[in-house]
Design a protein around this motif. Sequence first.
Motif, mmCIF file in Angstrom:
data_model
loop_
_atom_site.group_PDB
_atom_site.id
_atom_site.type_symbol
_atom_site.label_atom_id
_atom_site.label_comp_id
_atom_site.label_asym_id
_atom_site.label_seq_id
_atom_site.Cartn_x
_atom_site.Cartn_y
_atom_site.Cartn_z
ATOM 1 N N LEU A 1 0.826 -1.214 0.000
ATOM 2 C CA LEU A 1 0.000 0.000 0.000
ATOM 3 C C LEU A 1 0.858 1.261 0.000
ATOM 4 C CD1 LEU A 1 -2.701 -1.017 2.658
ATOM 5 C CD2 LEU A 1 -2.762 -1.323 0.171
ATOM 6 N N ASP A 2 2.164 1.082 -0.114
ATOM 7 C CA ASP A 2 3.075 2.231 -0.100
ATOM 8 C C ASP A 2 3.162 2.819 -1.505
ATOM 9 O OD1 ASP A 2 5.036 4.077 0.241
ATOM 10 O OD2 ASP A 2 6.561 2.682 0.972
ATOM 11 N N ILE A 3 2.358 3.835 -1.777
ATOM 12 C CA ILE A 3 2.328 4.342 -3.148
ATOM 13 C C ILE A 3 3.546 5.206 -3.490
ATOM 14 C CG2 ILE A 3 -0.190 4.236 -3.284
ATOM 15 C CD1 ILE A 3 -0.291 7.215 -3.335
ATOM 16 N N GLY A 4 4.355 5.532 -2.487
ATOM 17 C CA GLY A 4 5.564 6.305 -2.781
ATOM 18 C C GLY A 4 6.730 5.404 -3.189
ATOM 19 N N GLN A 5 6.927 4.320 -2.435
ATOM 20 C CA GLN A 5 8.091 3.456 -2.655
ATOM 21 C C GLN A 5 7.668 1.990 -2.624
ATOM 22 O OE1 GLN A 5 11.475 4.892 -2.642
ATOM 23 N NE2 GLN A 5 10.515 6.880 -2.599
ATOM 24 N N SER B 1 7.081 -1.942 -3.767
ATOM 25 C CA SER B 1 8.045 -2.845 -4.400
ATOM 26 C C SER B 1 7.404 -3.827 -5.381
ATOM 27 C CB SER B 1 8.880 -3.576 -3.351
ATOM 28 O OG SER B 1 8.128 -3.862 -2.216
ATOM 29 N N ILE B 2 6.118 -3.660 -5.689
ATOM 30 C CA ILE B 2 5.503 -4.571 -6.657
ATOM 31 C C ILE B 2 5.492 -3.976 -8.057
ATOM 32 C CG2 ILE B 2 3.413 -5.850 -7.298
ATOM 33 C CD1 ILE B 2 2.769 -6.145 -4.359
ATOM 34 N N THR B 3 5.159 -2.705 -8.148
ATOM 35 C CA THR B 3 5.131 -2.081 -9.473
ATOM 36 C C THR B 3 5.604 -0.625 -9.360
ATOM 37 O OG1 THR B 3 3.757 -1.704 -11.424
ATOM 38 C CG2 THR B 3 2.653 -1.501 -9.292
ATOM 39 N N ILE B 4 5.229 0.214 -10.318
ATOM 40 C CA ILE B 4 5.732 1.585 -10.307
ATOM 41 C C ILE B 4 5.079 2.401 -9.183
ATOM 42 C CG2 ILE B 4 6.098 1.471 -12.818
ATOM 43 C CD1 ILE B 4 3.786 3.541 -13.060
ATOM 44 N N PRO B 5 5.659 3.540 -8.817
ATOM 45 C CA PRO B 5 5.052 4.394 -7.795
ATOM 46 C C PRO B 5 3.661 4.870 -8.228
ATOM 47 C CG PRO B 5 7.264 5.151 -8.348
ATOM 48 C CD PRO B 5 6.915 4.100 -9.340
ATOM 49 N N GLY B 6 2.893 5.373 -7.277
ATOM 50 C CA GLY B 6 1.567 5.882 -7.599
ATOM 51 C C GLY B 6 0.515 4.791 -7.628
ATOM 52 N N CYS B 7 0.892 3.579 -7.235
ATOM 53 C CA CYS B 7 -0.040 2.446 -7.291
ATOM 54 C C CYS B 7 -0.109 1.734 -5.956
ATOM 55 C CB CYS B 7 0.453 1.412 -8.307
ATOM 56 S SG CYS B 7 0.565 2.015 -9.978
ATOM 57 N N ILE B 8 -1.208 1.026 -5.732
ATOM 58 C CA ILE B 8 -1.228 0.009 -4.693
ATOM 59 C C ILE B 8 -1.401 -1.325 -5.422
ATOM 60 C CG2 ILE B 8 -2.103 1.565 -2.917
ATOM 61 C CD1 ILE B 8 -4.827 0.155 -3.274
ATOM 62 N N GLY C 1 -2.106 7.389 -9.129
ATOM 63 C CA GLY C 1 -1.608 8.418 -10.039
ATOM 64 C C GLY C 1 -0.698 9.456 -9.408
ATOM 65 N N HIS C 2 -0.546 9.385 -8.088
ATOM 66 C CA HIS C 2 0.304 10.352 -7.392
ATOM 67 C C HIS C 2 1.224 9.588 -6.450
ATOM 68 C CE1 HIS C 2 -2.672 13.274 -8.815
ATOM 69 N NE2 HIS C 2 -3.572 12.395 -8.401
ATOM 70 N N PRO C 3 2.461 10.082 -6.277
ATOM 71 C CA PRO C 3 3.354 9.360 -5.372
ATOM 72 C C PRO C 3 3.030 9.607 -3.899
ATOM 73 C CG PRO C 3 4.492 11.214 -6.393
ATOM 74 C CD PRO C 3 3.121 11.179 -6.986
ATOM 75 N N ASN C 4 2.007 10.402 -3.627
ATOM 76 C CA ASN C 4 1.654 10.748 -2.262
ATOM 77 C C ASN C 4 0.130 10.685 -2.136
ATOM 78 O OD1 ASN C 4 0.903 12.220 0.010
ATOM 79 N ND2 ASN C 4 1.643 14.166 -0.837
ATOM 80 N N PRO C 5 -0.403 9.899 -1.195
ATOM 81 C CA PRO C 5 -1.854 9.727 -1.108
ATOM 82 C C PRO C 5 -2.568 11.036 -0.769
ATOM 83 C CG PRO C 5 -0.773 8.745 0.780
ATOM 84 C CD PRO C 5 0.312 9.154 -0.157
ATOM 85 N N GLY C 6 -1.827 11.982 -0.168
ATOM 86 C CA GLY C 6 -2.405 13.266 0.201
ATOM 87 C C GLY C 6 -2.968 14.007 -1.001
ATOM 88 N N LEU D 1 -9.601 8.953 -2.961
ATOM 89 C CA LEU D 1 -9.304 7.971 -3.999
ATOM 90 C C LEU D 1 -8.469 6.823 -3.426
ATOM 91 C CD1 LEU D 1 -9.389 7.036 -6.943
ATOM 92 C CD2 LEU D 1 -7.380 8.455 -7.388
ATOM 93 N N TYR D 2 -7.493 7.173 -2.581
ATOM 94 C CA TYR D 2 -6.655 6.147 -1.959
ATOM 95 C C TYR D 2 -7.532 5.151 -1.195
ATOM 96 C CZ TYR D 2 -2.852 4.092 0.794
ATOM 97 O OH TYR D 2 -1.950 3.212 1.371
#
Length: 428
Positions: A152-156, A158-165, A191-196, A201-202
């Motif tokens: 659930l770390d959309i910034g960093q 480790s499964i796919t690109i940033p901005g995703c869960i 779509g954003h590297p920060n859920p804020g 949407l997060y």
Amino acid sequence: AVAGGPSGIRQVKLERECELRIEVSPDSPLRLRLLTGTAEIFGTEIAPEIWLSFPPGLKFAVFSWYGATIEMDGATETDYTADETPMISYVNVHAVLEGRRNRAKASPTDSDLSEGPRVIVVGPTDSGKSTLSRMLLSWAAKQGWKPTFVDLDIGQGSITIPGCIAATPIELPIDPVEGIPLEMPLVYFHGHPNPGANVDLYKVLVKELAQILERQFAGNAESRAAGMVINTMGWIEGVGYELLLHSIDALKANVVLVLGQEKLFSMLKDVLKSKPNVDVVKLQKSGGVVTRQGIVRKKARHFRIKEYFYGLANDFSPHSNTANFGDLSIYRVGGGPQAPRSALPIGAEPAADPTRLVHVTISKDMHHAVLAVSFAKEPDQIISSNVAGFICITEIDFDRKKITYLAPSAGELPGRFLIIGSLAWLET
Ligand code: ADP
């Protein structure tokens, strides 16, 4: 020669329950192999004799339960051995989870008893959450389980690109160099590297992901018993804390591991005491965890996107495709005023509905944007659908109304609808 630690071929003797902590030189890779004894990297055992190559800048540790000799070849920024690690407490957690998995496996038909552990790892940025998640997954996989990893770390992540869960089953101990294999993960695009940037949407996406996993678990006793390991983001204050509680709830986590923060532990313990089946456990942060500055995180995000298109070792061949403006249907979630100010009562501010879907036309500011390709069949399914993959816009020709984009492969996109956020990538 490179600044920093030593270079050339050298051997390091590791005593039992000690680890060799390494930061690879930022300029060149490091080769390493196990000469004698046994050792593991973040939960994955390394094979004897075989040279492993670690990319520049990687930070990791080689841990030995019973002692080992390690050989290194190449430059490091730092390398040192540590005899104080929290590994015993981590492996004790693993043993408890193992017990729960076995209990779950023994009653495959009982809907409650057949539920294995759903572990969520929480803590501030750089407390070792991803690393602990990885160890728990690899230790479980080594024993034949197929736990589900939820990131659930959309910034960093480790499964796919940033901005995703995202979520994916882990069937083998995670490769210390390659990381998690990218075969068909379940991915939702924020779509954003920060859920804020869009908190609602997060939450919606976490709920969607949870629902799909629930359905998969219902039909698969094996993955249900193996359970989940959920990694979270380091934002634990204010809204970040609310989001953590929301994730615990949505994914029905029943083991909360709190790393390195007394205050977060006591807050969670307090608020979760009304749920008798949720255990909140405090764990020590490893002294080896490296603090990464904002700029380092930004760089890491850049490399994750590059890795998506080009592969870790530049071994993929992405394709540059061209399309007419009219061929691409691009949507943005949230943002944009809902109603013109003139249509509102005096004094009212136009509120942007955070989960409103807006069709957008192609504009200059989309240059370098990274877009997700949705599996949605109709626009109104976009928010609740997972995504197939990503493209990056590299050129926009307004005269000829043509757009050029980088995609993992040539040919038609796997879906008609694209989602844009604030994620961008500039090839360097
Ligand atoms: P978080 O997920 O809490 O932000 P990470 O698990 O990603 O933290 O750890 C931060 C960095 O520290 C990563 O680069 C990781 O590889 C490194 N790291 C973690 N544990 C160790 C260790 N014991 N020795 C060396 N490096 C470590």
